[in-house]
Design a protein around this motif. Structure first.
Motif, mmCIF file in Angstrom:
data_model
loop_
_atom_site.group_PDB
_atom_site.id
_atom_site.type_symbol
_atom_site.label_atom_id
_atom_site.label_comp_id
_atom_site.label_asym_id
_atom_site.label_seq_id
_atom_site.Cartn_x
_atom_site.Cartn_y
_atom_site.Cartn_z
ATOM 1 N N TRP A 135 0.859 -1.190 0.000
ATOM 2 C CA TRP A 135 0.000 0.000 0.000
ATOM 3 C C TRP A 135 0.891 1.235 0.000
ATOM 4 N N MET A 141 3.474 7.438 -6.750
ATOM 5 C CA MET A 141 2.286 6.623 -7.007
ATOM 6 C C MET A 141 2.486 5.713 -8.209
ATOM 7 N N GLN A 142 3.086 6.241 -9.252
ATOM 8 C CA GLN A 142 3.300 5.427 -10.451
ATOM 9 C C GLN A 142 4.296 4.305 -10.182
ATOM 10 N N LYS A 195 2.418 1.695 -8.133
ATOM 11 C CA LYS A 195 1.538 0.901 -9.003
ATOM 12 C C LYS A 195 2.342 -0.173 -9.731
ATOM 13 N N GLY A 204 2.942 -3.104 -7.728
ATOM 14 C CA GLY A 204 1.770 -3.886 -7.340
ATOM 15 C C GLY A 204 1.060 -3.402 -6.094
ATOM 16 N N VAL A 226 -1.536 -1.012 -3.758
ATOM 17 C CA VAL A 226 -2.732 -0.167 -3.749
ATOM 18 C C VAL A 226 -2.285 1.257 -3.433
ATOM 19 N N VAL A 227 -2.930 2.248 -4.037
ATOM 20 C CA VAL A 227 -2.561 3.652 -3.840
ATOM 21 C C VAL A 227 -3.727 4.410 -3.214
ATOM 22 N N ASN A 247 -4.258 8.531 -10.337
ATOM 23 C CA ASN A 247 -3.458 7.358 -9.978
ATOM 24 C C ASN A 247 -3.966 6.638 -8.727
ATOM 25 N N ASP A 294 -6.510 4.567 -6.017
ATOM 26 C CA ASP A 294 -7.530 3.527 -5.833
ATOM 27 C C ASP A 294 -8.471 3.855 -4.684
ATOM 28 N N GLN A 314 -11.437 4.783 -12.008
ATOM 29 C CA GLN A 314 -10.561 3.753 -11.429
ATOM 30 C C GLN A 314 -10.674 3.694 -9.912
#
Length: 360
Positions: free
Chosen positions: A147, A169-170, A173, A176, A178-179, A209, A211, A255
């Protein structure tokens, strides 16, 4: 029950936060103009989440931030270590006179009908100098991260901090993770760095970006430039105004899987009504309501976020996760300072309807 997130089952770090570390001077119920002494609390909206998850919930967390090599920096670094958070610092030298500095937040607690007052000294703040390229994300995420979290306070500090959030954030991601992002809209900070128009532009790019979004109705309106809902809330604890905005948020940012916030009705500085709500993958969830007798209100929202994230990371249902966040945020208002002093047993007990009867 599904929460719509694809959370890694394991990783060297359960959560990494990116944000500014600050020290908060707290004269208690005495206004600063009459204060003779202060407590010092180490804080930062993003750090608070990592600290709470490590200290109360037992997760492995880290914080990426600026650190200045002078005594205030050493004080802050000691507290980061004490809370069990792994530091990833971009270090700065202090010139002995002007900085760069670790930001100071001044906040008395108020009392009764007298509200708390918050103001800042963020002049020449080291964290505002942070920019893309300052952190080796590949190294930080070695072994896996589940996370990644940041927030609107850090985004408001300078033109470069928002770009760093997007970079982080990128990278998260790609690893793998969660952001999540806490809008935490602070008018005073955005006024200094370009006002509401810039805030909407910057936060809009960040949220592309994201979630999991944390923010109340006002955060959504001012941070994302969302028009207010047609439905009128009956009270501050009525979730209808918040839920009335979700369709607009998700339409603009499809998203996003989760939007959550606390609900607070302030009757006096020391007496609040407290609740929490979440929209999770198309379904709405509402926590119980309770009355708070507040010692120090700062940090309650970060306490909610930490408990809520813990539930999701731990595989709890959305209903249980929001109750854990609601309970932990409530308990934080009973302690001095911005970070937790609660135990997981206390949080679970309160979430399940526990009382304040003495424990013998």
């Amino acid at each position: 029950m599904s929460n719509g997130l694809n959370i890694r089952p394991d990783g060297a770090l359960d959560l990494v936060s990116l944000g500014a570390l600050v020290h908060r001077l707290d004269p208690g119920i005495i206004p600063f103009r009459k204060a003779q002494e202060c407590l010092i609390h180490v804080s930062g909206g993003e750090f608070n989440v990592a600290a709470n998850l490590a200290d109360c919930f037992g997760l492995s967390t880290g914080v990426a931030s600026a650190m200045v090599d002078y005594p205030i920096g050493e004080l802050i670094a000691e507290r980061v270590k004490a809370m069990g958070v792994k530091p990833f610092y971009k270090r700065f030298k202090h010139d002995g006179v002007t900085g760069p500095n670790m930001a100071a937040v001044y906040s008395d607690r108020g009392h009764g009908v007298r509200a708390p007052v918050v103001f800042y000294n963020r002049c020449n703040e080291a964290a505002a100098r942070l920019k893309p390229g300052d952190f080796d994300w590949k190294a930080i995420f070695t072994g896996g991260v589940r996370w990644f979290h940041s927030g609107g306070i850090f985004a408001a500090l300078s033109e470069t901090t928002a770009e760093l959030i997007i970079e982080g954030m990128q990278a998260a991601k790609a690893a793998g993770a969660v952001v999540s992002f806490d809008l935490n809209f602070r008018q005073k900070l955005w006024n200094i760095s370009g006002g509401e128009n810039r805030a909407v532009s910057v936060i809009g790019r960040i949220v592309e970006n994201v979630d999991v979004l944390v923010g109340n109705e006002e955060d959504l309106q001012k941070g994302l430039g969302m028009p207010g809902p047609e439905v009128a809330a009956k009270s501050k604890l009525d979730p209808s105004a918040f839920f009335g905005m979700i369709d607009k948020v998700v339409k603009r940012h499809p998203q996003i899987k989760i939007v959550a916030t606390t609900l607070r009705e302030v009757h006096s500085t020391t007496r609040h009504s407290w609740g929490a709500v979440a929209w999770v993958d198309g379904k709405t969830h509402v926590a119980p309501e309770c009355e708070l007798h507040v010692l120090d209100r700062v940090g309650g929202g970060d306490g909610f976020a930490a408990g809520f994230f813990y539930g999701l990371l731990n595989g709890e249902s959305p209903e249980e996760s929001i109750k854990l966040g609601w309970a932990h945020g409530a308990l934080i208002t009973t302690f001095p300072g911005d970070t937790t002093m609660a135990t997981l047993e206390q949080v679970r007990g309160f979430a399940q309807g526990g009382s304040a009867r003495i424990q013998r």
